[in-house]
Design an enzyme around this catalytic site. Structure first.
Site, PDB file in Angstrom:
ATOM      1  N   ASN A   9      10.207  19.292 -68.219  1.00 21.71           N
ATOM      2  CA  ASN A   9      11.259  19.781 -69.109  1.00 21.71           C
ATOM      3  C   ASN A   9      11.836  18.592 -69.881  1.00 21.71           C
ATOM      4  O   ASN A   9      12.556  17.781 -69.306  1.00 21.71           O
ATOM      5  CB  ASN A   9      12.334  20.470 -68.247  1.00 21.71           C
ATOM      6  CG  ASN A   9      13.575  20.846 -69.042  1.00 21.71           C
ATOM      7  OD1 ASN A   9      13.555  20.877 -70.270  1.00 21.71           O
ATOM      8  ND2 ASN A   9      14.654  21.137 -68.332  1.00 21.71           N
ATOM      9  N   LYS A  11      14.052  18.684 -72.101  1.00 22.97           N
ATOM     10  CA  LYS A  11      15.472  18.922 -72.455  1.00 22.97           C
ATOM     11  C   LYS A  11      15.728  18.558 -73.929  1.00 22.97           C
ATOM     12  O   LYS A  11      14.842  18.697 -74.769  1.00 22.97           O
ATOM     13  CB  LYS A  11      16.406  18.146 -71.523  1.00 22.97           C
ATOM     14  CG  LYS A  11      16.075  18.333 -70.055  1.00 22.97           C
ATOM     15  CD  LYS A  11      17.171  17.815 -69.173  1.00 22.97           C
ATOM     16  CE  LYS A  11      16.711  17.832 -67.743  1.00 22.97           C
ATOM     17  NZ  LYS A  11      17.790  17.628 -66.809  1.00 22.97           N
ATOM     18  N   HIS A  94      18.500  27.591 -66.327  1.00 23.81           N
ATOM     19  CA  HIS A  94      18.627  26.184 -65.903  1.00 23.81           C
ATOM     20  C   HIS A  94      20.115  25.898 -65.654  1.00 23.81           C
ATOM     21  O   HIS A  94      20.982  26.409 -66.366  1.00 23.81           O
ATOM     22  CB  HIS A  94      18.077  25.263 -66.995  1.00 23.81           C
ATOM     23  CG  HIS A  94      17.920  23.849 -66.533  1.00 23.81           C
ATOM     24  ND1 HIS A  94      18.985  22.992 -66.435  1.00 23.81           N
ATOM     25  CD2 HIS A  94      16.831  23.150 -66.125  1.00 23.81           C
ATOM     26  CE1 HIS A  94      18.560  21.821 -65.987  1.00 23.81           C
ATOM     27  NE2 HIS A  94      17.258  21.888 -65.784  1.00 23.81           N
ATOM     28  N   GLU A  96      21.939  23.519 -66.408  1.00 19.27           N
ATOM     29  CA  GLU A  96      22.671  22.993 -67.569  1.00 19.27           C
ATOM     30  C   GLU A  96      23.110  24.135 -68.482  1.00 19.27           C
ATOM     31  O   GLU A  96      24.170  24.076 -69.106  1.00 19.27           O
ATOM     32  CB  GLU A  96      21.794  21.969 -68.306  1.00 19.27           C
ATOM     33  CG  GLU A  96      21.688  20.678 -67.492  1.00 19.27           C
ATOM     34  CD  GLU A  96      20.406  19.893 -67.700  1.00 19.27           C
ATOM     35  OE1 GLU A  96      19.672  20.150 -68.666  1.00 19.27           O
ATOM     36  OE2 GLU A  96      20.134  19.019 -66.847  1.00 19.27           O
ATOM     37  N   GLU A 166      16.526  24.219 -57.787  1.00 15.80           N
ATOM     38  CA  GLU A 166      17.048  22.987 -58.366  1.00 15.80           C
ATOM     39  C   GLU A 166      18.495  22.784 -57.919  1.00 15.80           C
ATOM     40  O   GLU A 166      19.428  23.288 -58.576  1.00 15.80           O
ATOM     41  CB  GLU A 166      16.998  23.067 -59.891  1.00 15.80           C
ATOM     42  CG  GLU A 166      15.590  23.175 -60.444  1.00 15.80           C
ATOM     43  CD  GLU A 166      15.473  22.461 -61.777  1.00 15.80           C
ATOM     44  OE1 GLU A 166      14.622  21.580 -61.886  1.00 15.80           O
ATOM     45  OE2 GLU A 166      16.252  22.764 -62.696  1.00 15.80           O
ATOM     46  N   GLY A 172      18.975  14.965 -62.422  1.00 16.50           N
ATOM     47  CA  GLY A 172      19.313  13.804 -63.245  1.00 16.50           C
ATOM     48  C   GLY A 172      20.176  12.761 -62.553  1.00 16.50           C
ATOM     49  O   GLY A 172      20.728  11.884 -63.205  1.00 16.50           O
ATOM     50  N   SER A 213      15.441  15.256 -59.657  1.00 15.30           N
ATOM     51  CA  SER A 213      15.105  13.842 -59.452  1.00 15.30           C
ATOM     52  C   SER A 213      13.732  13.624 -58.818  1.00 15.30           C
ATOM     53  O   SER A 213      13.545  12.689 -58.030  1.00 15.30           O
ATOM     54  CB  SER A 213      16.203  13.135 -58.650  1.00 15.30           C
ATOM     55  OG  SER A 213      17.410  13.140 -59.389  1.00 15.30           O
TER      56      SER A 213
HETATM   57  C1  PEP Z   1      15.433  19.412 -64.664  1.00 17.15           C
HETATM   58  O1  PEP Z   1      15.667  19.161 -65.822  1.00 17.15           O
HETATM   59  O2  PEP Z   1      15.222  20.571 -64.328  1.00 17.15           O
HETATM   60  C2  PEP Z   1      15.408  18.316 -63.695  1.00 17.15           C
HETATM   61  C3  PEP Z   1      15.078  18.599 -62.468  1.00 17.15           C
HETATM   62  O3  PEP Z   1      15.744  17.053 -64.130  1.00 17.15           O
HETATM   63  P1  PEP Z   1      15.487  15.665 -63.359  1.00 17.15           P
HETATM   64  O4  PEP Z   1      14.052  15.666 -62.895  1.00 17.15           O
HETATM   65  O5  PEP Z   1      15.739  14.615 -64.368  1.00 17.15           O
HETATM   66  O6  PEP Z   1      16.413  15.616 -62.204  1.00 17.15           O
END
Ligand code: PEP
Length: 255
Positions: A9, A11, A94, A96, A166, A172, A213
């Site tokens: 992703n 983003k 998601h 976010e 997640e 992040g 992460s």
């Molecule tokens: C994500 O954007 O769904 C995500 C898991 O980001 P990151 O891997 O940067 O934690």
């Protein structure tokens, strides 16, 4: 055996020029890793271009969101019908989007239905915040997201979607869950409700990813877990070699 998926992703990152460069770097690194479904999820501005560059590869393209109405006076929105010939997958819910754009389990549900209606595979994201985790509410929160997000989804489409666990505190932050903890959350609060909603046989076919992460160094720990069928990757998907290492780790996982 569920085929692993590694989805990147991007983003709100990458201009058109950078998107083209990154996808051209990635293709030779991951194009032959057919043991894993590989999905690149660029921003909407680069979706058509990236989709075109991936057309003659076995790598799929995904979108980061959609709006549930098929068309009309919804300035700034993009419908499933506008995405369907550019992507195979779409991220829904998601964290976010839940945090910054008021996405709720009800809107997640509408978006999943809209995606399935045009043949897109939704990647539905669920996960608890740090505060919910610390208050011992992980199970309650995820069960609620699962049951509301997937309410009344026709059973015929039951195996056509992907769920991503997640934990919000892991996205992040560099603070990934451990493989063992993620596996247990998935078993108890994702696979189990899937079985209640769609029956055991369908639940066993649905792929469940871990996201938060994931990087080249820790990916293998997740892929060894019996309930984890791949990863949704944010930051590390912006680096071609890191993303390729994660794909290769998924291909080599021994379950
Ligand atoms: C994500 O954007 O769904 C995500 C898991 O980001 P990151 O891997 O940067 O934690």
């Amino acid at each position: 055996m569920r085929k692993p998926i590694v989805a990147g992703n991007w983003k709100m990152n990458n201009t058109m020029e950078k998107s083209i460069r990154l996808v051209n770097d990635l293709i030779p690194l991951i194009k032959n890793q057919n043991k894993v479904d590989r999905v690149i999820i660029p921003p909407f501005t680069a979706l058509a271009t990236v989709s075109d560059l991936l057309r003659f590869t076995s790598i799929s393209c995904g979108a980061q969101n959609l709006f549930w109405e098929p068309k009309g006076a919804y300035t700034g929105e993009i419908s499933a019908y506008m995405i369907e010939d550019l992507a195979d997958y779409v991220i829904i819910g998601h964290s976010e989007r839940r945090t910054y754009f008021n996405e709720t389990d009800e809107t997640v549900n509408k978006k999943i239905v809209a995606a399935l209606n045009v043949g897109l595979t939704p990647i539905m994201c669920v996960g608890e915040t740090y505060e919910e985790n610390q208050a011992g509410k992980t199970g309650e929160v995820i069960l609620h997201q699962m049951n509301k997000g997937l309410a009344d989804i026709p059973i015929v489409n039951g195996a056509k979607f992907v769920v991503a666990y997640e934990p919000v505190w892991a996205i992040g932050t560099g603070l990934a869950a451990t493989g063992e903890v993620a596996n247990k959350v998935i078993a108890d609060y994702i696979r189990e409700p899937l079985s209640h909603l769609f029956g055991e046989e369908v639940a066993q076919r649905i792929r469940v990813l871990y996201g938060g992460s994931v990087n080249a160094a820790n990916a293998a720990e997740f892929f060894e877990q019996p309930e984890i069928d791949g990863a949704l990757v944010g930051g590390a998907s912006l680096k071609s070699h890191d993303f390729a290492d994660i794909v290769n780790a998924a291909a080599s996982a021994k379950k």
